[in-house]
Design a protein around this motif. Sequence first.
Motif, PDB file in Angstrom:
ATOM      1  N   ARG A 158     -20.179 -67.543 -67.387  1.00  0.00           N
ATOM      2  CA  ARG A 158     -20.683 -66.220 -67.779  1.00  0.00           C
ATOM      3  C   ARG A 158     -21.567 -65.619 -66.689  1.00  0.00           C
ATOM      4  O   ARG A 158     -21.364 -64.472 -66.276  1.00  0.00           O
ATOM      5  CB  ARG A 158     -21.458 -66.349 -69.095  1.00  0.00           C
ATOM      6  CG  ARG A 158     -22.059 -65.044 -69.589  1.00  0.00           C
ATOM      7  CD  ARG A 158     -22.984 -65.276 -70.771  1.00  0.00           C
ATOM      8  NE  ARG A 158     -23.605 -64.036 -71.185  1.00  0.00           N
ATOM      9  CZ  ARG A 158     -23.189 -63.268 -72.173  1.00  0.00           C
ATOM     10  NH1 ARG A 158     -22.116 -63.623 -72.857  1.00  0.00           N
ATOM     11  NH2 ARG A 158     -23.802 -62.158 -72.482  1.00  0.00           N
ATOM     12  N   ALA A 159     -22.543 -66.385 -66.212  1.00  0.00           N
ATOM     13  CA  ALA A 159     -23.464 -65.866 -65.201  1.00  0.00           C
ATOM     14  C   ALA A 159     -22.756 -65.630 -63.870  1.00  0.00           C
ATOM     15  O   ALA A 159     -23.027 -64.634 -63.189  1.00  0.00           O
ATOM     16  CB  ALA A 159     -24.629 -66.829 -65.014  1.00  0.00           C
ATOM     17  N   LEU A 160     -21.855 -66.522 -63.488  1.00  0.00           N
ATOM     18  CA  LEU A 160     -21.128 -66.340 -62.238  1.00  0.00           C
ATOM     19  C   LEU A 160     -20.292 -65.068 -62.269  1.00  0.00           C
ATOM     20  O   LEU A 160     -20.302 -64.273 -61.328  1.00  0.00           O
ATOM     21  CB  LEU A 160     -20.230 -67.545 -61.979  1.00  0.00           C
ATOM     22  CG  LEU A 160     -20.909 -68.828 -61.499  1.00  0.00           C
ATOM     23  CD1 LEU A 160     -19.891 -69.957 -61.382  1.00  0.00           C
ATOM     24  CD2 LEU A 160     -21.607 -68.603 -60.165  1.00  0.00           C
ATOM     25  N   LEU A 161     -19.564 -64.859 -63.354  1.00  0.00           N
ATOM     26  CA  LEU A 161     -18.721 -63.666 -63.464  1.00  0.00           C
ATOM     27  C   LEU A 161     -19.564 -62.395 -63.527  1.00  0.00           C
ATOM     28  O   LEU A 161     -19.170 -61.357 -62.996  1.00  0.00           O
ATOM     29  CB  LEU A 161     -17.820 -63.783 -64.691  1.00  0.00           C
ATOM     30  CG  LEU A 161     -16.715 -64.844 -64.576  1.00  0.00           C
ATOM     31  CD1 LEU A 161     -16.102 -65.147 -65.935  1.00  0.00           C
ATOM     32  CD2 LEU A 161     -15.630 -64.388 -63.608  1.00  0.00           C
ATOM     33  N   ALA A 162     -20.720 -62.484 -64.171  1.00  0.00           N
ATOM     34  CA  ALA A 162     -21.603 -61.309 -64.255  1.00  0.00           C
ATOM     35  C   ALA A 162     -22.033 -60.849 -62.872  1.00  0.00           C
ATOM     36  O   ALA A 162     -22.212 -59.649 -62.631  1.00  0.00           O
ATOM     37  CB  ALA A 162     -22.819 -61.630 -65.114  1.00  0.00           C
ATOM     38  N   SER A 163     -22.195 -61.793 -61.934  1.00  0.00           N
ATOM     39  CA  SER A 163     -22.600 -61.417 -60.582  1.00  0.00           C
ATOM     40  C   SER A 163     -21.533 -60.611 -59.863  1.00  0.00           C
ATOM     41  O   SER A 163     -21.814 -59.932 -58.888  1.00  0.00           O
ATOM     42  CB  SER A 163     -22.942 -62.670 -59.765  1.00  0.00           C
ATOM     43  OG  SER A 163     -21.786 -63.450 -59.499  1.00  0.00           O
ATOM     44  N   ALA A 164     -20.278 -60.676 -60.390  1.00  0.00           N
ATOM     45  CA  ALA A 164     -19.184 -59.879 -59.829  1.00  0.00           C
ATOM     46  C   ALA A 164     -18.895 -58.649 -60.684  1.00  0.00           C
ATOM     47  O   ALA A 164     -17.898 -57.956 -60.460  1.00  0.00           O
ATOM     48  CB  ALA A 164     -17.922 -60.734 -59.707  1.00  0.00           C
TER      49      ALA A 164
END
Length: 454
Positions: free
Chosen positions: A257-263
């Motif tokens: 979730r957090a990784l994808l949010a950064s994109a």
Amino acid sequence: LAMIRIGARSSPRPLALAKWFTSAPQAPATVLIAGGGIAGLCSAHRILSLSPRTEVTILDKCDSVAQGASGKNGGLLCPSLAYPWTSTPVIDLQDAFRNDDEPARGLFPSMITATDFPVRFDATACSSNPALVEFASKWVQIDPTETPIRRLMVHSMSLYNSPPLNSLEYNRTAKGTIPFGESTVSTSDSSGDIKLFCEGLKTMMETEFSSRFNILTSKRISSISTIEGGAVEHLEMSDGSFMHADKYVIAAGTSSRALLASAGVTCPTVAVKGYLMTFKSSTRIEQNLALSNKTFVSPLKFDEDRGEYQYRASGFAEFEGEQTEWEGKANKTLSCDDRSALDSIRGIMEEKFADLDVVDEDYGFRCLSPDDRPLIGRTCVSNLYVNTGAGSKGWTMGAGGGMLTAELLLGLTPSIGDPSPYDPRRFEGLILKRKSGSMTSSFSPPETKRAYAS
């Protein structure tokens, strides 16, 4: 999928398979996969098998494979247990959040326990968790039925039972599952040690695809950097370095979730805490057992010479504020609530295994989507794919989810058929709106502040 791009704000619509797969794009030369658990390893294996010129690198924050949720697994390979978690407990959690302007505050005592499902909600902690607030108050349940879940689980089991995966040794033990209160056996089910499977699959790839496969452990990803036009430029690592590839797959469980949010990609998932206990007994049971209060037992290893049998018990689904997962046994600590949950599981086990000898106790966080189906496929970023959100069914779905990820990334027609039930963009434009009038949760307050349904 290169010919179809749905923006982050567009509404989903049914797409015919012919529109999805009108031509096969050129296979990527390089693929980076974030996550060395069952989802990442199975995705890597199928990409390497289907695309003989593609190089794949797996990045994982731990020092070996299957150290996250994959390693903290109940051991069940059970397509018969396709009941979606989000059918009742999470819908009631949503009701609780929607009943008040400040989600869940003051609505119930601190701990809410389901009467028919082992789910705990810490209302105060939940209200301070932005991810859980969004999950419970924003995302709608989309057809929370068993059919798409069971279809992927059955597809996955067929892959486990076929070459080359059926050559791996991982203590495949159980001969079916006995549901609670029934005498019939679901013969399609089994059990196995997921860590052994992941280690074996890693070794298989290192042997068969040595020049095209690499796995880098103790590598933490800080963020995903994108360029104008909607493509990933590189992954930024915690040490300040960068990793580049043609395509990227995020299969990092609750970290996705957090990784994808950064994109700029929305990943509507939430971490759900579950408990497990590994124990030995002289009692021999060859099937998985679904016991009272949705607690499960799977046989892991039989030592016939010593008359000693090892089992894995798992149970409970807990929604809380912070995701606190230890990274190494030396740092393991159990709170009073953890101890309460594990003691409850132990009590249930002692009814079946009088000489129970506990080997290990643990907990892990399952990555749950609003409809309890995994998010598999391309995101709104053109070269960014995802394989996460399998909830409690990640072991059973692992091989099938990896196959589907590889087929979509390579532009191949999915062997499972229509992939749209698992499309990570299926929630776009389907935001749950606040309803007028009051909504009442079906939960009854527990007798004590920290209670479990019995």
